[in-house]
Design a protein around this motif. Sequence first.
Motif, PDB file in Angstrom:
ATOM      1  N   ASN A 157      38.892  34.358 100.279  1.00 38.46           N
ATOM      2  CA  ASN A 157      37.685  34.243  99.453  1.00 38.46           C
ATOM      3  C   ASN A 157      37.668  35.250  98.313  1.00 38.46           C
ATOM      4  O   ASN A 157      36.716  36.020  98.145  1.00 38.46           O
ATOM      5  CB  ASN A 157      36.437  34.401 100.326  1.00 38.46           C
ATOM      6  N   ALA A 158      38.719  35.230  97.527  1.00 40.60           N
ATOM      7  CA  ALA A 158      38.842  36.125  96.378  1.00 40.60           C
ATOM      8  C   ALA A 158      38.461  35.359  95.109  1.00 40.60           C
ATOM      9  O   ALA A 158      37.285  35.218  94.787  1.00 40.60           O
ATOM     10  CB  ALA A 158      40.254  36.671  96.302  1.00 40.60           C
ATOM     11  N   LEU A 190      32.865  30.972  92.440  1.00 35.10           N
ATOM     12  CA  LEU A 190      31.981  30.983  93.605  1.00 35.10           C
ATOM     13  C   LEU A 190      31.836  29.600  94.221  1.00 35.10           C
ATOM     14  O   LEU A 190      31.685  29.476  95.446  1.00 35.10           O
ATOM     15  CB  LEU A 190      30.602  31.521  93.207  1.00 35.10           C
ATOM     16  N   LYS A 191      31.898  28.559  93.413  1.00 36.24           N
ATOM     17  CA  LYS A 191      31.721  27.197  93.925  1.00 36.24           C
ATOM     18  C   LYS A 191      32.902  26.746  94.778  1.00 36.24           C
ATOM     19  O   LYS A 191      32.777  25.822  95.579  1.00 36.24           O
ATOM     20  CB  LYS A 191      31.515  26.226  92.767  1.00 36.24           C
ATOM     21  N   SER A 287      26.990  36.271  93.786  1.00 34.18           N
ATOM     22  CA  SER A 287      27.872  36.468  94.934  1.00 34.18           C
ATOM     23  C   SER A 287      27.270  37.453  95.928  1.00 34.18           C
ATOM     24  O   SER A 287      27.230  37.197  97.132  1.00 34.18           O
ATOM     25  CB  SER A 287      29.241  36.967  94.471  1.00 34.18           C
ATOM     26  N   LEU A 288      26.775  38.581  95.427  1.00 38.93           N
ATOM     27  CA  LEU A 288      26.242  39.617  96.313  1.00 38.93           C
ATOM     28  C   LEU A 288      24.894  39.211  96.910  1.00 38.93           C
ATOM     29  O   LEU A 288      24.598  39.545  98.055  1.00 38.93           O
ATOM     30  CB  LEU A 288      26.103  40.932  95.537  1.00 38.93           C
ATOM     31  N   LYS A 289      24.112  38.486  96.149  1.00 37.42           N
ATOM     32  CA  LYS A 289      22.814  38.035  96.637  1.00 37.42           C
ATOM     33  C   LYS A 289      22.978  37.050  97.794  1.00 37.42           C
ATOM     34  O   LYS A 289      22.214  37.070  98.768  1.00 37.42           O
ATOM     35  CB  LYS A 289      22.041  37.357  95.499  1.00 37.42           C
ATOM     36  N   ASN A 290      24.006  36.202  97.687  1.00 39.72           N
ATOM     37  CA  ASN A 290      24.225  35.184  98.710  1.00 39.72           C
ATOM     38  C   ASN A 290      25.104  35.666  99.854  1.00 39.72           C
ATOM     39  O   ASN A 290      25.263  34.964 100.854  1.00 39.72           O
ATOM     40  CB  ASN A 290      24.841  33.929  98.071  1.00 39.72           C
ATOM     41  N   SER A 291      25.706  36.831  99.689  1.00 37.53           N
ATOM     42  CA  SER A 291      26.547  37.412 100.747  1.00 37.53           C
ATOM     43  C   SER A 291      26.140  38.871 100.927  1.00 37.53           C
ATOM     44  O   SER A 291      26.826  39.782 100.460  1.00 37.53           O
ATOM     45  CB  SER A 291      28.034  37.314 100.385  1.00 37.53           C
ATOM     46  N   PRO A 292      25.019  39.103 101.574  1.00 39.92           N
ATOM     47  CA  PRO A 292      24.453  40.446 101.643  1.00 39.92           C
ATOM     48  C   PRO A 292      25.190  41.418 102.555  1.00 39.92           C
ATOM     49  O   PRO A 292      24.862  42.597 102.581  1.00 39.92           O
ATOM     50  CB  PRO A 292      23.028  40.182 102.183  1.00 39.92           C
ATOM     51  N   GLU A 293      26.210  40.942 103.290  1.00 40.67           N
ATOM     52  CA  GLU A 293      26.895  41.853 104.209  1.00 40.67           C
ATOM     53  C   GLU A 293      27.541  43.000 103.441  1.00 40.67           C
ATOM     54  O   GLU A 293      28.019  42.827 102.320  1.00 40.67           O
ATOM     55  CB  GLU A 293      27.970  41.105 105.017  1.00 40.67           C
ATOM     56  N   ARG A 294      27.545  44.141 104.046  1.00 49.71           N
ATOM     57  CA  ARG A 294      28.127  45.315 103.393  1.00 49.71           C
ATOM     58  C   ARG A 294      29.648  45.248 103.391  1.00 49.71           C
ATOM     59  O   ARG A 294      30.249  44.461 104.120  1.00 49.71           O
ATOM     60  CB  ARG A 294      27.689  46.594 104.120  1.00 49.71           C
TER      61      ARG A 294
END
Length: 295
Positions: A157-158, A190-191, A287-294
């Motif tokens: 997922n790069a 992202l899509k 990207s960060l909003k939809n993948s909140p994991e640290r």
Amino acid sequence: MKQIGFFISILLSSSLSLSAQQNAIVITVDTLSQNVYMLTGQGGNIGIYVGGEHVFMIDDQFDRLSPKIKKTIHSITDKPIAYLFNTHMHGDHTGGNINFNTKETTLIAHENVRKSLKTRLKERPELGNAILPEITFSEDVTLYDGNETIMAFHVHNAHTNGDAMVYFMNNNVLHMGDAYFSGRYPYIDLKNGGSVNGYIAAHKKALTIINGDTKIIPGHGRPSNKTELREYTAMLSEIRENIQKAIQEGKSLEDVEKDNSLTNKYDATHGNGFINPQRIRATFYNSLKNSPERY
């Protein structure tokens, strides 16, 4: 009749313009080691390894450029292309598959690349099965040619969900595909499974493999090296921190798109390509909003 003539004139003008643009494209060659070359034209950078008996090719740009690319390869070597490797699924890296994937050439890619290309084939069946890889892998695959070891490994997922890098160990050359846009902000799809965290993680993985003498072939841009990749990774990490903080403060996408302070340290040097500063801020936010994991 005048109106018909007007439209015919426009069509002819457009056709001539496209032809002129295609003719203007020059395939250039950078010699990176004794056996590895980078070809630049229109689309993703191509890697060429000339082995003892055959050629290993990485990516193939657009199908319309195949004759020029073949001519350039023949100026380097007359050895046949035994393997063609796709670093991911985008058309500027796989468009030439239909022309290079012959009986003499085996196409290799990550399994998600084949899935994506099968979807493209359903939409455009006229392309034929030659666009599809015959060999796929999930994590990594290794090929051997005399004293050379060719390692291909998936980065999750790069740039997309099917990215792979290719490392020529003895020649010490790493092809990173679009997991690296040298000298410009990256396009993170992202899509199609790309993510900011995965993109930065891919860089960190590459940095653990290479050394100070490694030559890097980016998906786009000039040949690079470990020092430049390390600086690029630090840049992306800093932008990630800035935008993650903005998200935690409750900033909206529109707020982030308009806030030049989040990226202005790098905009002049990296924001003049396909991805401008506003777009890179939006990509990081989404990207960060939809993948909140640290990370």
